[in-house]
Scaffold this active site. Structure first.
Site, PDB file in Angstrom:
ATOM      1  N   SER A 265       0.826  -1.193   0.000  1.00 20.71           N
ATOM      2  CA  SER A 265       0.000   0.000   0.000  1.00 20.71           C
ATOM      3  C   SER A 265       0.873   1.261   0.000  1.00 20.71           C
ATOM      4  CB  SER A 265      -0.957  -0.034   1.200  1.00 20.71           C
ATOM      5  OG  SER A 265      -1.916   0.993   1.123  1.00 20.71           O
ATOM      6  N   ASP A 367      -9.674  -4.180  -5.660  1.00 18.30           N
ATOM      7  CA  ASP A 367      -9.137  -3.184  -4.737  1.00 18.30           C
ATOM      8  C   ASP A 367      -9.780  -1.828  -5.025  1.00 18.30           C
ATOM      9  OD1 ASP A 367      -7.583  -1.374  -3.267  1.00 18.30           O
ATOM     10  OD2 ASP A 367      -5.759  -2.558  -3.518  1.00 18.30           O
ATOM     11  N   HIS A 399      -8.103  -4.670  -1.230  1.00 18.12           N
ATOM     12  CA  HIS A 399      -6.864  -4.107  -0.691  1.00 18.12           C
ATOM     13  C   HIS A 399      -6.346  -4.911   0.498  1.00 18.12           C
ATOM     14  CE1 HIS A 399      -4.068  -0.745  -0.712  1.00 18.12           C
ATOM     15  NE2 HIS A 399      -4.191  -0.618   0.592  1.00 18.12           N
TER      16      HIS A 399
END
Length: 458
Positions: A265, A367, A399
């Site tokens: 991320s 995501d 995600h």
């Protein structure tokens, strides 16, 4: 933004000079400046690294010459890493746990103060209230897994917590070591995510545990978050952490010639910026470096974003408001500098792109925090420029599926197996062991994982 102050174990005496007292008053008045004082650290004879701006030492004369003070500080900086290693070796498990509890309490206080300041930026509106509630439900549903991972993190002898790698606040990393100490092991230097705001090294404990079970050493690098630091500070911290890993990992059985860089991320973005910045530095003339991109076997980006121009409106719509995001990224003029996909297209750094290691980007097509196109477009751009890059997409994964829910599900995890296969690609013995490795045990019941998938605010 004021410079953060590192942990200090000695308080100034009552006879301290007026300048010392003024500095203390300034520290107390500034909510973004933090003193991390652990009661356990007072009992340790090894002095932690001090910032360049001040030195508190009760046994020294404050009126000593500036040159003497600078020499003392330089010796502390040079010995900081060695001191932390020696301390880890000498401490009993009880002392180590006690020290960690004190450190955790100090960091909790720090994070609370920073969170209050962050809320002053964000405001308390309907959108953030609902997200906090969703986050609470999400964490509650995954709590059985978090408890088991937390127990491993604090009590396993295979984990070396809070190894100091630099002189700034939060310049620490956690090491996850395989039980099998025979031979040298490949190493993954991992930068955790957290929207540049809530990142923490312990977030990588599940990945560290599972990779160490496959004879891979993992170093989870902590870094300053906003508002304690901005993107430049985060990249600087990541670079220092990578340098420490390269120069010290052999002491833990790691192979300095088999180091892989990985981020998840926001951590994927920070790690990519760090890697490209290092390549640009090496492509120039006369720049000194403490590590080299040639020492990185490959870069793994998990659910990362690499073009900030394409993401700023998306983040704004999801609650990471434009004003906050630009503050993190040091203004709109800095977006290009911290957008890896844009930066590599600069004709002036064409040679730097050729220095980059193979880049593998993992992303879920489901995501909605960072769209999968972010990884696909970055990989396409690198290939067009002659770099070695590929994107691996996982259908329907969100995600958090790839990083939390799937690993907690047990059994076979597609992304994890792909990652291990790349790391062990040149090691036939390791591949043979992977082929007969037992399936991982489940940490959370399936119905709770599905509910967590539905309520996840990420």
């Amino acid at each position: 933004m004021p410079s953060p102050i590192l942990p200090i174990s000695n308080h100034p005496s009552s006879s301290a000079s007026a300048s010392t007292m003024l500095l203390k008053a300034k520290i107390d008045a500034d909510p973004s400046t933090t003193l991390l004082i652990s009661s356990q650290e007072k009992a340790i004879s090894i002095k932690p690294v001090l910032p360049r701006s001040s030195s508190f030492n009760n046994t020294s004369n404050i009126n000593n010459s500036t040159a003497f003070t600078n020499n003392q500080q330089q010796r502390r900086r040079r010995t900081a890493s060695d001191s932390s290693l020696a301390l880890l070796a000498d401490e009993s498990p009880r002392q180590s746990l006690s020290r960690e509890v004190g450190h955790a309490a100090a960091e909790t206080f720090l994070l609370t103060r920073l969170s209050l300041k962050l809320l002053s930026y964000l405001g308390v509106g309907y959108r953030w209230i609902t997200r906090f509630l969703a986050l609470g439900c999400y964490a509650l549903l995954l709590m059985p897994g978090f408890i088991q991972v937390g127990y491993y993190y604090f009590f396993s002898r295979q984990v070396r917590r809070s190894v100091i790698y630099g002189e700034q606040p939060r310049n620490r990393l956690d090491l996850y070591l395989p039980k099998n100490s025979h031979g040298t092991k490949p190493v993954v230097a991992f930068v955790t995510g957290g929207a540049w705001i809530i990142g923490y090294k312990a977030w990588g404990s599940l990945l560290g545990q599972q990779l160490s079970e496959r004879d891979i050493i993992v170093a989870c690098i902590d870094y300053r978050n906003f508002p304690q630091g901005t993107i430049s500070d985060m990249v600087e911290d990541a670079s220092q952490g990578i340098s420490f890993v390269y120069n010290n990992i052999a002491e833990y059985g790691g192979d300095p010639n088999r180091i892989y860089l990985m981020g998840q991320s926001a951590g994927a973005h920070i790690a990519a910026c760090t890697l490209i910045k290092q390549a640009i530095k090496e492509a120039g003339e006369g720049d000194s470096v403490s590590w080299s991109v040639s020492q990185i076997k490959a870069y793994f980006g998990l659910s990362g974003g690499y073009n900030l121009f394409n993401l700023i409106d998306h983040f704004h719509s999801r609650g990471l408001y434009r004003s906050i995001f630009l503050s993190i990224m040091e203004g709109e003029d800095s977006l290009r500098q911290f957008s890896p996909e844009v930066l590599v297209q600069d004709s002036n750094i064409k040679h730097a792109v050729s220095l980059l290691p193979p880049i593998i980007l993992f992303h879920g097509t489901g995501d909605y925090s960072i769209p999968a196109d972010a990884s696909k477009n970055f990989a396409d751009t690198l290939r067009r420029l002659g770099g070695k890059a590929e994107s691996i997409l996982y259908e329907g994964k969100t995600h958090t599926d790839l990083f939390l829910q799937d690993p907690m599900r047990g059994g076979t995890d597609e992304m994890f197996e792909d990652l291990v296969a790349i790391i062990h690609a040149e090691d036939e013995d390791a591949l043979a062991k992977d082929a007969v490795a037992p399936p991982r045990r489940r940490l959370v019941p399936e119905f709770m994982l599905k509910l967590a998938h539905n309520v996840s605010p990420f």
